[in-house]
Design an enzyme around this catalytic site. Structure first.
Site, PDB file in Angstrom:
ATOM      1  N   ILE A 175      -2.058   1.646  18.350  1.00 44.90           N
ATOM      2  CA  ILE A 175      -1.597   2.897  18.944  1.00 44.90           C
ATOM      3  C   ILE A 175      -2.620   3.367  19.969  1.00 44.90           C
ATOM      4  O   ILE A 175      -3.821   3.164  19.814  1.00 44.90           O
ATOM      5  CB  ILE A 175      -1.316   3.975  17.871  1.00 44.90           C
ATOM      6  CG1 ILE A 175      -2.547   4.273  17.025  1.00 44.90           C
ATOM      7  CG2 ILE A 175      -0.162   3.541  16.988  1.00 44.90           C
ATOM      8  CD1 ILE A 175      -2.360   5.413  16.057  1.00 44.90           C
ATOM      9  N   ASN A 210      -6.301   5.072   8.894  1.00 43.08           N
ATOM     10  CA  ASN A 210      -5.899   3.674   8.816  1.00 43.08           C
ATOM     11  C   ASN A 210      -6.627   2.999   7.662  1.00 43.08           C
ATOM     12  O   ASN A 210      -7.784   3.311   7.370  1.00 43.08           O
ATOM     13  CB  ASN A 210      -6.245   2.954  10.129  1.00 43.08           C
ATOM     14  CG  ASN A 210      -5.822   1.490  10.113  1.00 43.08           C
ATOM     15  OD1 ASN A 210      -4.685   1.166   9.807  1.00 43.08           O
ATOM     16  ND2 ASN A 210      -6.745   0.593  10.452  1.00 43.08           N
ATOM     17  N   ASN A 235       0.823  -1.211   0.000  1.00 42.31           N
ATOM     18  CA  ASN A 235       0.000   0.000   0.000  1.00 42.31           C
ATOM     19  C   ASN A 235       0.855   1.258   0.000  1.00 42.31           C
ATOM     20  O   ASN A 235       0.515   2.254  -0.650  1.00 42.31           O
ATOM     21  CB  ASN A 235      -0.971  -0.010   1.180  1.00 42.31           C
ATOM     22  CG  ASN A 235      -2.161  -0.899   0.898  1.00 42.31           C
ATOM     23  OD1 ASN A 235      -2.937  -0.647   0.002  1.00 42.31           O
ATOM     24  ND2 ASN A 235      -2.279  -1.969   1.664  1.00 42.31           N
ATOM     25  N   HIS A 271      -8.022  -0.644   6.447  1.00 48.14           N
ATOM     26  CA  HIS A 271      -8.378  -1.948   7.016  1.00 48.14           C
ATOM     27  C   HIS A 271      -8.995  -2.821   5.923  1.00 48.14           C
ATOM     28  O   HIS A 271      -9.859  -2.359   5.166  1.00 48.14           O
ATOM     29  CB  HIS A 271      -9.370  -1.771   8.167  1.00 48.14           C
ATOM     30  CG  HIS A 271      -9.706  -3.067   8.833  1.00 48.14           C
ATOM     31  ND1 HIS A 271      -8.827  -3.706   9.697  1.00 48.14           N
ATOM     32  CD2 HIS A 271     -10.799  -3.874   8.734  1.00 48.14           C
ATOM     33  CE1 HIS A 271      -9.379  -4.832  10.104  1.00 48.14           C
ATOM     34  NE2 HIS A 271     -10.564  -4.958   9.540  1.00 48.14           N
TER      35      HIS A 271
END
Length: 195
Positions: A94, A108, A13, A110
């Site tokens: 985190i 993020n 990614n 996912h």
């Protein structure tokens, strides 16, 4: 818009982001740096190949980014003064201190259509549950694992002939499209940062 990418593995990614950036497809975006908790990770190799500051930072053995490692990560990232932090296959959870240090600046990626299949092995979970549609999600990061506000999703249809391997490839392909598009949207102002 200055961005920092965090990752732990192969970095596919991150590579998609770097490639899009090199083709001037990410709007007014500058990739400031890449950090990984694995010394020999692919994500660091990709960063170096594209001439981006790429650095290993020790993160401890826990699946959670704990003290005092967390403070070092915060310090290293703050030196680059990013507008956006992209978790692209970063396999550490985190915690509140990190999130507060970069308030409403962390996204993020996912590999499922959240809120379905949060946590680990999401593609395998979807495959074994025999759902007909899965995909990937980009979301803002908060204190709940994979629980932040959803920014965008890309659906992937699971066909009867799909294996776990082919499904994984399809989800990763969707990720490589979705994540750069979200970064561009944030850079162009088409997607709003949280207020």
């Amino acid at each position: 818009m200055k961005i920092v990418i965090l990752g732990s593995g192969k970095g596919s990614n991150a590579y998609a982001i770097l490639k899009s950036s090199s083709k001037k497809q990410l709007g007014n975006t500058i990739i400031q740096g890449i950090f990984s908790d694995y010394k020999n990770s692919g994500i660091l190799s990709h960063g170096k190949d594209f001439g981006i500051h790429s650095e290993y930072i020790h993160a401890g053995d826990s699946y959670v980014l704990k003290e005092p490692f967390q403070d070092n990560w915060i310090s290293k990232i703050k030196q680059l003064n990013p507008d956006l932090i992209v978790l692209a296959g970063f396999m550490k959870i985190i915690k509140e201190k990190f999130i507060s240090a970069f308030n409403k600046k962390v996204i993020n990626l996912h590999p499922s259509l959240l809120p379905s299949f949060p946590g680990l092995n999401s593609i395998k979970q979807a495959y074994e549950k025999k759902v007909k549609i899965t995909g990937c999600t980009v979301h803002w990061v908060n204190e709940t694992v994979d629980g932040g506000e959803i920014i965008a999703q890309e659906a992937v249809r699971i066909m009867n002939y799909d294996t776990l391997h082919t499904l994984t490839k399809k989800v990763h392909t969707a990720e490589h499209i979705l994540l750069p598009s979200v970064i561009k949207g944030l850079s162009d102002g088409e997607i709003d940062f949280p207020s």
